[in-house]
Design a protein around this motif. Structure first.
Motif, PDB file in Angstrom:
ATOM      1  N   LEU A   1       0.850  -1.187   0.000  1.00  0.00           N
ATOM      2  CA  LEU A   1       0.000   0.000   0.000  1.00  0.00           C
ATOM      3  C   LEU A   1       0.886   1.238   0.000  1.00  0.00           C
ATOM      4  O   LEU A   1       1.782   1.370   0.830  1.00  0.00           O
ATOM      5  N   MET A   2       0.627   2.164  -0.939  1.00  0.00           N
ATOM      6  CA  MET A   2       1.496   3.324  -1.123  1.00  0.00           C
ATOM      7  C   MET A   2       0.701   4.613  -1.199  1.00  0.00           C
ATOM      8  O   MET A   2      -0.497   4.613  -1.468  1.00  0.00           O
ATOM      9  N   ASN A   3       1.415   5.729  -0.998  1.00  0.00           N
ATOM     10  CA  ASN A   3       0.813   7.033  -1.252  1.00  0.00           C
ATOM     11  C   ASN A   3       1.099   7.433  -2.690  1.00  0.00           C
ATOM     12  O   ASN A   3       1.701   6.676  -3.455  1.00  0.00           O
ATOM     13  N   GLN A   4       0.692   8.634  -3.077  1.00  0.00           N
ATOM     14  CA  GLN A   4       0.808   9.031  -4.473  1.00  0.00           C
ATOM     15  C   GLN A   4       2.250   9.237  -4.931  1.00  0.00           C
ATOM     16  O   GLN A   4       2.520   9.306  -6.134  1.00  0.00           O
ATOM     17  N   ALA A   5       3.175   9.323  -3.973  1.00  0.00           N
ATOM     18  CA  ALA A   5       4.595   9.452  -4.311  1.00  0.00           C
ATOM     19  C   ALA A   5       5.281   8.084  -4.340  1.00  0.00           C
ATOM     20  O   ALA A   5       6.505   8.012  -4.381  1.00  0.00           O
ATOM     21  N   PHE A   6       4.487   7.001  -4.325  1.00  0.00           N
ATOM     22  CA  PHE A   6       4.989   5.619  -4.334  1.00  0.00           C
ATOM     23  C   PHE A   6       5.792   5.277  -3.080  1.00  0.00           C
ATOM     24  O   PHE A   6       6.627   4.375  -3.098  1.00  0.00           O
ATOM     25  N   LYS A   7       5.517   6.005  -1.997  1.00  0.00           N
ATOM     26  CA  LYS A   7       6.144   5.699  -0.717  1.00  0.00           C
ATOM     27  C   LYS A   7       5.309   4.640  -0.007  1.00  0.00           C
ATOM     28  O   LYS A   7       4.081   4.748   0.057  1.00  0.00           O
ATOM     29  N   LEU A   8       5.963   3.625   0.529  1.00  0.00           N
ATOM     30  CA  LEU A   8       5.271   2.526   1.177  1.00  0.00           C
ATOM     31  C   LEU A   8       4.597   2.986   2.462  1.00  0.00           C
ATOM     32  O   LEU A   8       5.220   3.549   3.352  1.00  0.00           O
ATOM     33  N   ILE A   9       3.291   2.736   2.543  1.00  0.00           N
ATOM     34  CA  ILE A   9       2.535   2.978   3.763  1.00  0.00           C
ATOM     35  C   ILE A   9       2.545   1.729   4.634  1.00  0.00           C
ATOM     36  O   ILE A   9       2.825   1.779   5.828  1.00  0.00           O
ATOM     37  N   LYS A  10       2.263   0.591   3.988  1.00  0.00           N
ATOM     38  CA  LYS A  10       2.167  -0.659   4.738  1.00  0.00           C
ATOM     39  C   LYS A  10       2.291  -1.833   3.783  1.00  0.00           C
ATOM     40  O   LYS A  10       1.840  -1.764   2.642  1.00  0.00           O
ATOM     41  N   GLU A  11       2.919  -2.882   4.257  1.00  0.00           N
ATOM     42  CA  GLU A  11       3.019  -4.130   3.482  1.00  0.00           C
ATOM     43  C   GLU A  11       2.335  -5.230   4.284  1.00  0.00           C
ATOM     44  O   GLU A  11       2.616  -5.401   5.473  1.00  0.00           O
ATOM     45  N   ILE A  12       1.425  -5.953   3.648  1.00  0.00           N
ATOM     46  CA  ILE A  12       0.595  -6.927   4.361  1.00  0.00           C
ATOM     47  C   ILE A  12       0.587  -8.252   3.614  1.00  0.00           C
ATOM     48  O   ILE A  12       0.366  -8.293   2.402  1.00  0.00           O
ATOM     49  N   CYS A  13       0.806  -9.331   4.344  1.00  0.00           N
ATOM     50  CA  CYS A  13       0.629 -10.672   3.783  1.00  0.00           C
ATOM     51  C   CYS A  13      -0.847 -11.038   3.946  1.00  0.00           C
ATOM     52  O   CYS A  13      -1.339 -11.147   5.062  1.00  0.00           O
ATOM     53  N   VAL A  14      -1.530 -11.226   2.822  1.00  0.00           N
ATOM     54  CA  VAL A  14      -2.964 -11.516   2.881  1.00  0.00           C
ATOM     55  C   VAL A  14      -3.270 -12.989   2.667  1.00  0.00           C
ATOM     56  O   VAL A  14      -4.414 -13.418   2.837  1.00  0.00           O
ATOM     57  N   SER A  15      -2.253 -13.762   2.297  1.00  0.00           N
ATOM     58  CA  SER A  15      -2.509 -15.195   2.096  1.00  0.00           C
ATOM     59  C   SER A  15      -1.211 -15.983   2.160  1.00  0.00           C
ATOM     60  O   SER A  15      -0.175 -15.556   1.651  1.00  0.00           O
ATOM     61  N   HIS A  16      -1.301 -17.130   2.806  1.00  0.00           N
ATOM     62  CA  HIS A  16      -0.174 -18.059   2.923  1.00  0.00           C
ATOM     63  C   HIS A  16      -0.733 -19.413   2.524  1.00  0.00           C
ATOM     64  O   HIS A  16      -1.584 -19.963   3.222  1.00  0.00           O
ATOM     65  N   GLY A  17      -0.277 -19.921   1.381  1.00  0.00           N
ATOM     66  CA  GLY A  17      -0.977 -21.078   0.831  1.00  0.00           C
ATOM     67  C   GLY A  17      -0.122 -22.247   0.446  1.00  0.00           C
ATOM     68  O   GLY A  17       0.866 -22.568   1.101  1.00  0.00           O
ATOM     69  N   GLY A  18      -0.504 -22.873  -0.667  1.00  0.00           N
ATOM     70  CA  GLY A  18       0.107 -24.120  -1.094  1.00  0.00           C
ATOM     71  C   GLY A  18       1.355 -23.929  -1.940  1.00  0.00           C
ATOM     72  O   GLY A  18       1.890 -22.831  -2.077  1.00  0.00           O
ATOM     73  N   ILE A  19       1.787 -25.017  -2.536  1.00  0.00           N
ATOM     74  CA  ILE A  19       3.023 -25.012  -3.320  1.00  0.00           C
ATOM     75  C   ILE A  19       2.810 -24.329  -4.667  1.00  0.00           C
ATOM     76  O   ILE A  19       3.683 -23.636  -5.181  1.00  0.00           O
ATOM     77  N   THR A  20       1.634 -24.499  -5.257  1.00  0.00           N
ATOM     78  CA  THR A  20       1.405 -24.001  -6.610  1.00  0.00           C
ATOM     79  C   THR A  20       0.479 -22.793  -6.672  1.00  0.00           C
ATOM     80  O   THR A  20       0.452 -22.090  -7.680  1.00  0.00           O
ATOM     81  N   GLU A  21      -0.290 -22.513  -5.622  1.00  0.00           N
ATOM     82  CA  GLU A  21      -1.161 -21.344  -5.635  1.00  0.00           C
ATOM     83  C   GLU A  21      -1.616 -21.026  -4.214  1.00  0.00           C
ATOM     84  O   GLU A  21      -1.463 -21.830  -3.307  1.00  0.00           O
ATOM     85  N   THR A  22      -2.155 -19.822  -4.063  1.00  0.00           N
ATOM     86  CA  THR A  22      -2.661 -19.395  -2.765  1.00  0.00           C
ATOM     87  C   THR A  22      -3.996 -18.685  -2.959  1.00  0.00           C
ATOM     88  O   THR A  22      -4.192 -18.003  -3.962  1.00  0.00           O
ATOM     89  N   ALA A  23      -4.905 -18.857  -2.037  1.00  0.00           N
ATOM     90  CA  ALA A  23      -6.232 -18.259  -2.154  1.00  0.00           C
ATOM     91  C   ALA A  23      -6.185 -16.814  -1.690  1.00  0.00           C
ATOM     92  O   ALA A  23      -5.708 -16.527  -0.590  1.00  0.00           O
TER      93      ALA A  23
END
Length: 227
Positions: A132-154
């Motif tokens: 997630l960034m502001n309009q200057a491409f500065k990072l606001i927050k980084e979030i892991c939204v899924s931790h899944g399998g070997i070939t894909e994640t939901a």
């Protein structure tokens, strides 16, 4: 006898006011009242702090120079409340002396890869991260939204957009790893990218990129002209 804060209109209660309007909308006395929590049977926490501040010429710097013994001479002000006030004043002073935190600039796929590669390179399952960034491409927050399998994640696009809105995001990028080492996006990757792009368009958030990370290489939907 003063009316207790609990009996005030919700629009006037300091805690509710801060939640609704932000801390900047509150007076010094209201902010301090939140810290001490309560006043006495004779006056509310806000009235108590107004009285204390008046004796300090309404100057927070002067308040911070008061001793615990001096503050506890006020009815309704015990040592715990006095210590809380002095701790808050000290924090305010230290914040003023602190430099603003330097945020990562993530305006390119290379920058995203350099940030995320150390976190993803050794995983044996897929993880999906939102940047997630502001309009200057500065990072606001980084979030892991899924931790899944070997070939894909939901991944639930609604979760991504909720986080974006909660953090006042204007630019959004996503990133996930391929433990196999193959940087070629899957059909599911393409579909998810399209879904996120459409959701961002609805919410008027700039969807910057979807970067797939492997150990030593990356795939960028933006660089490949697929966004």
């Amino acid at each position: 006898m003063k009316l207790p804060i609990n009996n005030w209109s919700e629009d006037d209660r300091p805690r509710e006011k801060l939640e609704r309007l932000g801390a900047a909308a509150l007076s010094d006395a209201e902010l301090l009242a939140i810290l001490i929590g309560s006043g006495s049977a004779k006056e509310s926490a806000v009235d108590l702090m107004r009285r204390v501040l008046a004796d300090c010429n309404n100057n927070l710097n002067t308040l911070g120079k008061r001793t615990i013994a001096e503050l506890t001479t006020y009815h309704g002000m015990g040592p715990a409340k006095a210590i809380t006030i002095l701790a808050a004043c000290e924090l305010g002073k230290r914040r003023k002396d602190s430099d603003a935190e330097q945020r990562e600039t993530l305006g390119s796929a290379t920058a995203i890869y350099n940030l995320m590669h150390p976190r993803l390179q050794d995983l044996d399952v897929e993880e999906f991260h939102v940047l997630l960034m502001n309009q200057a491409f500065k990072l606001i927050k980084e979030i892991c939204v899924s931790h899944g399998g070997i070939t894909e994640t939901a991944v639930d696009v609604r979760v991504i957009m909720k986080q974006a809105l909660m953090n006042n995001t204007t630019v959004l990028a996503v990133c996930h790893n391929h433990p196999s080492g193959n940087i070629t996006p899957s059909r599911q990757d393409d579909q998810l990218t399209t879904q996120i792009k459409k959701a961002c368009e609805v919410m008027r958030i700039h969807f910057l990129d979807h970067v797939i990370v492997t150990d030593g290489r990356y795939y960028s939907y933006l660089e490949e002209g697929k966004i």
